[in-house]
Design a protein around this motif. Sequence first.
Motif, short mmCIF file in Angstrom:
data_model
loop_
_atom_site.label_atom_id
_atom_site.label_comp_id
_atom_site.label_asym_id
_atom_site.label_seq_id
_atom_site.Cartn_x
_atom_site.Cartn_y
_atom_site.Cartn_z
N LEU A 181 0.83 -1.20 0.00
CA LEU A 181 0.00 0.00 0.00
C LEU A 181 0.87 1.25 0.00
N SER A 182 1.89 1.26 0.84
CA SER A 182 2.80 2.40 0.90
C SER A 182 3.51 2.62 -0.43
N GLU A 183 3.95 1.54 -1.06
CA GLU A 183 4.60 1.66 -2.37
C GLU A 183 3.67 2.27 -3.40
N ILE A 184 2.42 1.83 -3.40
CA ILE A 184 1.45 2.34 -4.36
C ILE A 184 1.18 3.82 -4.12
N GLN A 185 0.99 4.18 -2.87
CA GLN A 185 0.67 5.57 -2.54
C GLN A 185 1.85 6.50 -2.83
N GLN A 186 3.07 6.04 -2.56
CA GLN A 186 4.24 6.85 -2.84
C GLN A 186 4.41 7.10 -4.33
N ALA A 187 3.89 6.17 -5.14
CA ALA A 187 3.96 6.33 -6.60
C ALA A 187 2.76 7.11 -7.14
N GLY A 188 1.87 7.55 -6.25
CA GLY A 188 0.73 8.34 -6.68
C GLY A 188 -0.51 7.53 -7.01
N GLY A 189 -0.52 6.24 -6.67
CA GLY A 189 -1.65 5.38 -6.98
C GLY A 189 -2.68 5.35 -5.87
N GLN A 190 -3.80 4.70 -6.18
CA GLN A 190 -4.91 4.57 -5.21
C GLN A 190 -5.06 3.10 -4.81
N ALA A 191 -5.11 2.85 -3.50
CA ALA A 191 -5.24 1.46 -3.04
C ALA A 191 -5.80 1.43 -1.62
N GLN A 192 -6.36 0.29 -1.28
CA GLN A 192 -6.80 0.00 0.08
C GLN A 192 -6.42 -1.43 0.42
N VAL A 193 -6.27 -1.68 1.71
CA VAL A 193 -5.93 -3.02 2.20
C VAL A 193 -7.11 -3.57 3.00
N HIS A 194 -7.42 -4.84 2.77
CA HIS A 194 -8.46 -5.54 3.53
C HIS A 194 -7.85 -6.82 4.07
N GLN A 195 -7.67 -6.90 5.38
CA GLN A 195 -7.13 -8.11 5.97
C GLN A 195 -8.23 -9.16 6.04
N ALA A 196 -8.02 -10.28 5.39
CA ALA A 196 -9.04 -11.34 5.38
C ALA A 196 -8.41 -12.65 4.99
N ASN A 197 -9.03 -13.72 5.46
CA ASN A 197 -8.66 -15.08 5.06
C ASN A 197 -9.62 -15.49 3.95
N VAL A 198 -9.11 -15.70 2.73
CA VAL A 198 -10.00 -16.02 1.61
C VAL A 198 -10.75 -17.33 1.82
N ALA A 199 -10.25 -18.18 2.71
CA ALA A 199 -10.93 -19.46 2.99
C ALA A 199 -12.19 -19.28 3.82
N ASP A 200 -12.39 -18.09 4.38
CA ASP A 200 -13.55 -17.80 5.23
C ASP A 200 -14.55 -16.99 4.41
N GLN A 201 -15.67 -17.63 4.02
CA GLN A 201 -16.60 -16.96 3.11
C GLN A 201 -17.21 -15.70 3.72
N GLN A 202 -17.52 -15.71 5.00
CA GLN A 202 -18.12 -14.53 5.61
C GLN A 202 -17.16 -13.34 5.59
#
Length: 254
Positions: A47-68
């Motif tokens: 995320l920091s790398e993207i933002q420093q380059a002027g990009g737009q991003a967000q982070v979502h912490q999640a386990n893809v194995a958990d459907q909910q």
Amino acid sequence: MFSLQGKTAVITGGGSGIGRAISLLFARQGATVHIVELNAEAAAHVLSEIQQAGGQAQVHQANVADQQQVLQVFEQIGKLDILVNNAGIAHVGNVENTSEADFERVYSVNVKGAYNCLFAAVPRLKAQGGGAIVNLASIASHVGITDRFAYSMSKGAIFAMTLSVARDYLADKIRCNSMSPARVHTPFVDGFIAKNYPGREEEIFDKLSKSQPIGRMGTPEEVATLALFLCSDEASFITGCDYPIDGGFIRLNN
């Protein structure tokens, strides 16, 4: 060409390796990138790398194995144009020495994780009027790899799911393709070799590199470039296809 300006992209496992490279490239091409990652610290670095380059991003912490967890993340994201199912884990072993726990762990992340994201994403892509999905398969989807029983099973499922989704959603203008990398040099590969072949790291790295007829491993950036093409409007006539990015491994190893 290959602009993603105004598009929203979800990259699972975007905190390292191939996922990191895809996240960085998609952001550079104008997409708003949503990184779905279990390792929040790794995702924060990207995320920091993207933002420093002027990009737009967000982070979502999640386990893809958990459907909910996955459904909650996609609810937060809302509008969606692109899904890259990249999150996955590896395993060494044949059918005799693959425990039930190991088999279920690989299945849970690699197969169920991709299903969970497809389950959450497809209705949103339909509502958006179409979109692009890229699933990370593997050369193990196409050829026999020694001691990769569970991993091969999981990547074969990815290949089959790609065809199914592509066929089912033609009328909804949802394109679904897969990529099948051979060995790609990432920190994961270095850690994997160190864990499974202690004391033989240099030997195994050289062996794996030379198993590609082209004579080396691929780079995450090379895989990201292919993903960019498949998710771009320039690939609008392509669906239900798998793209080996393998240094000739599948066709030229004879």
